[in-house]
Design a protein around this motif. Structure first.
Motif, PDB file in Angstrom:
ATOM      1  N   ARG A 135     -20.653   9.292 -26.949  1.00 41.60           N
ATOM      2  CA  ARG A 135     -20.299  10.172 -25.837  1.00 41.60           C
ATOM      3  C   ARG A 135     -21.553  10.784 -25.222  1.00 41.60           C
ATOM      4  O   ARG A 135     -22.548  10.996 -25.895  1.00 41.60           O
ATOM      5  N   ALA A 136     -21.454  11.063 -23.933  1.00 40.65           N
ATOM      6  CA  ALA A 136     -22.548  11.705 -23.207  1.00 40.65           C
ATOM      7  C   ALA A 136     -22.495  13.212 -23.469  1.00 40.65           C
ATOM      8  O   ALA A 136     -21.534  13.718 -24.067  1.00 40.65           O
ATOM      9  N   SER A 172     -18.037  12.632 -21.895  1.00 41.85           N
ATOM     10  CA  SER A 172     -17.474  11.364 -21.435  1.00 41.85           C
ATOM     11  C   SER A 172     -18.003  10.200 -22.286  1.00 41.85           C
ATOM     12  O   SER A 172     -19.083  10.286 -22.877  1.00 41.85           O
ATOM     13  N   LEU A 173     -17.235   9.133 -22.345  1.00 38.41           N
ATOM     14  CA  LEU A 173     -17.645   7.947 -23.089  1.00 38.41           C
ATOM     15  C   LEU A 173     -18.840   7.297 -22.401  1.00 38.41           C
ATOM     16  O   LEU A 173     -18.877   7.193 -21.174  1.00 38.41           O
ATOM     17  N   VAL A 174     -19.805   6.856 -23.205  1.00 40.98           N
ATOM     18  CA  VAL A 174     -21.011   6.258 -22.642  1.00 40.98           C
ATOM     19  C   VAL A 174     -20.753   4.811 -22.217  1.00 40.98           C
ATOM     20  O   VAL A 174     -19.867   4.144 -22.744  1.00 40.98           O
ATOM     21  N   THR A 175     -21.542   4.358 -21.263  1.00 43.55           N
ATOM     22  CA  THR A 175     -21.408   2.986 -20.764  1.00 43.55           C
ATOM     23  C   THR A 175     -22.620   2.131 -21.119  1.00 43.55           C
ATOM     24  O   THR A 175     -22.645   0.955 -20.805  1.00 43.55           O
ATOM     25  N   LEU A 180      -9.657  -3.793 -22.383  1.00 48.66           N
ATOM     26  CA  LEU A 180     -10.783  -3.677 -23.301  1.00 48.66           C
ATOM     27  C   LEU A 180     -12.058  -4.280 -22.725  1.00 48.66           C
ATOM     28  O   LEU A 180     -13.149  -3.832 -23.036  1.00 48.66           O
ATOM     29  N   ARG A 181     -11.920  -5.296 -21.896  1.00 51.45           N
ATOM     30  CA  ARG A 181     -13.113  -5.867 -21.240  1.00 51.45           C
ATOM     31  C   ARG A 181     -13.750  -4.834 -20.317  1.00 51.45           C
ATOM     32  O   ARG A 181     -14.957  -4.802 -20.156  1.00 51.45           O
ATOM     33  N   ASP A 182     -12.916  -3.986 -19.723  1.00 51.49           N
ATOM     34  CA  ASP A 182     -13.406  -2.975 -18.786  1.00 51.49           C
ATOM     35  C   ASP A 182     -13.736  -1.641 -19.466  1.00 51.49           C
ATOM     36  O   ASP A 182     -14.231  -0.726 -18.815  1.00 51.49           O
ATOM     37  N   ALA A 183     -13.461  -1.527 -20.767  1.00 50.78           N
ATOM     38  CA  ALA A 183     -13.685  -0.263 -21.474  1.00 50.78           C
ATOM     39  C   ALA A 183     -15.181  -0.012 -21.664  1.00 50.78           C
ATOM     40  O   ALA A 183     -15.951  -0.941 -21.880  1.00 50.78           O
ATOM     41  N   PRO A 184     -15.598   1.239 -21.580  1.00 52.07           N
ATOM     42  CA  PRO A 184     -17.017   1.543 -21.828  1.00 52.07           C
ATOM     43  C   PRO A 184     -17.368   1.275 -23.291  1.00 52.07           C
ATOM     44  O   PRO A 184     -16.500   1.338 -24.172  1.00 52.07           O
ATOM     45  N   VAL A 185     -18.633   0.984 -23.542  1.00 49.44           N
ATOM     46  CA  VAL A 185     -19.064   0.687 -24.915  1.00 49.44           C
ATOM     47  C   VAL A 185     -18.772   1.867 -25.847  1.00 49.44           C
ATOM     48  O   VAL A 185     -18.496   1.673 -27.036  1.00 49.44           O
ATOM     49  N   GLY A 186     -18.792   3.073 -25.325  1.00 53.33           N
ATOM     50  CA  GLY A 186     -18.495   4.249 -26.132  1.00 53.33           C
ATOM     51  C   GLY A 186     -17.079   4.223 -26.692  1.00 53.33           C
ATOM     52  O   GLY A 186     -16.830   4.707 -27.800  1.00 53.33           O
TER      53      GLY A 186
END
Length: 188
Positions: free
Chosen positions: A64-65, A69-72, A124-130
């Motif tokens: 997370r940042a 927010s979830l990191v990309t 899941l393909r579009d989900a951020p790596v976080g």
């Protein structure tokens, strides 16, 4: 050794005290009238350095940042060696349920364990790596947490999951000329 000597030795041994074991102490959460708040458990003073490893880098440890927010992006540069290690860790820890290609068809699933979502699913393909990192670390639904894995290995597994996703859904624009030619020839 005479009986009298043995008896004296035995009495001397019984007279020894293990003072560390028998010293006064408080059990966890026991009332402690010594302290003003009557609590045995004490808060750490400000400025205490944590024992072990301080987990101050939210990006690395939580995916997370600073704003939550979830990191990309990854918290470190992913190298070929990281991908090799990620593939190995994935094969050991993830393949039983997720399968070699991430389709959710592992051996455990074939034997009755609930099937996980395929990594190739659009969401899941579009989900951020976080997000992927967080699920590996904390678990979700029937998936247990894998927070016992070394932190960098969890990120390497995330990188390998993205390799699996890309290997099955790569846009033609990222392919080399030879690969595009091969795809055109393979079409009916």
């Amino acid at each position: 050794m005479s009986r009298a000597s043995a008896a004296l030795l035995l009495l001397a041994a019984l007279g020894c005290r293990q003072q560390m074991r028998e010293q006064a102490r408080l059990d966890p959460y026991e009332e402690a009238p010594f302290f003003a708040d009557d609590m045995e458990a004490r808060r750490l003073p400000d400025g205490v350095v944590p024992r072990g490893q301080a987990r101050l880098d939210r990006h690395l440890w939580q995916g997370r940042a600073a704003d939550g927010s979830l990191v990309t992006v990854y918290p470190f540069a992913i190298t070929r060696a990281d991908l090799v290690r990620g593939e190995q860790r994935y094969a050991i820890h993830c393949t039983p349920c997720h399968g070699r290609l991430g389709e959710g068809d592992g051996l455990a699933v074939r034997r009755g364990y609930p099937a996980p979502i395929a990594f190739t699913a659009a969401r899941l393909r579009d989900a951020p790596v976080g997000h992927i990192f967080e699920v590996i670390s904390q678990g979700r639904a029937t998936m247990p947490d894998y927070d016992h894995l070394e932190i960098h290995d969890r990120w390497r597994i995330v990188a390998w999951v993205q390799v699996l996703q890309l290997s099955q859904h790569a846009p033609a624009a990222v392919l080399g000329a030879d690969d595009r030619t091969h795809l055109v020839e393979a079409l009916p």
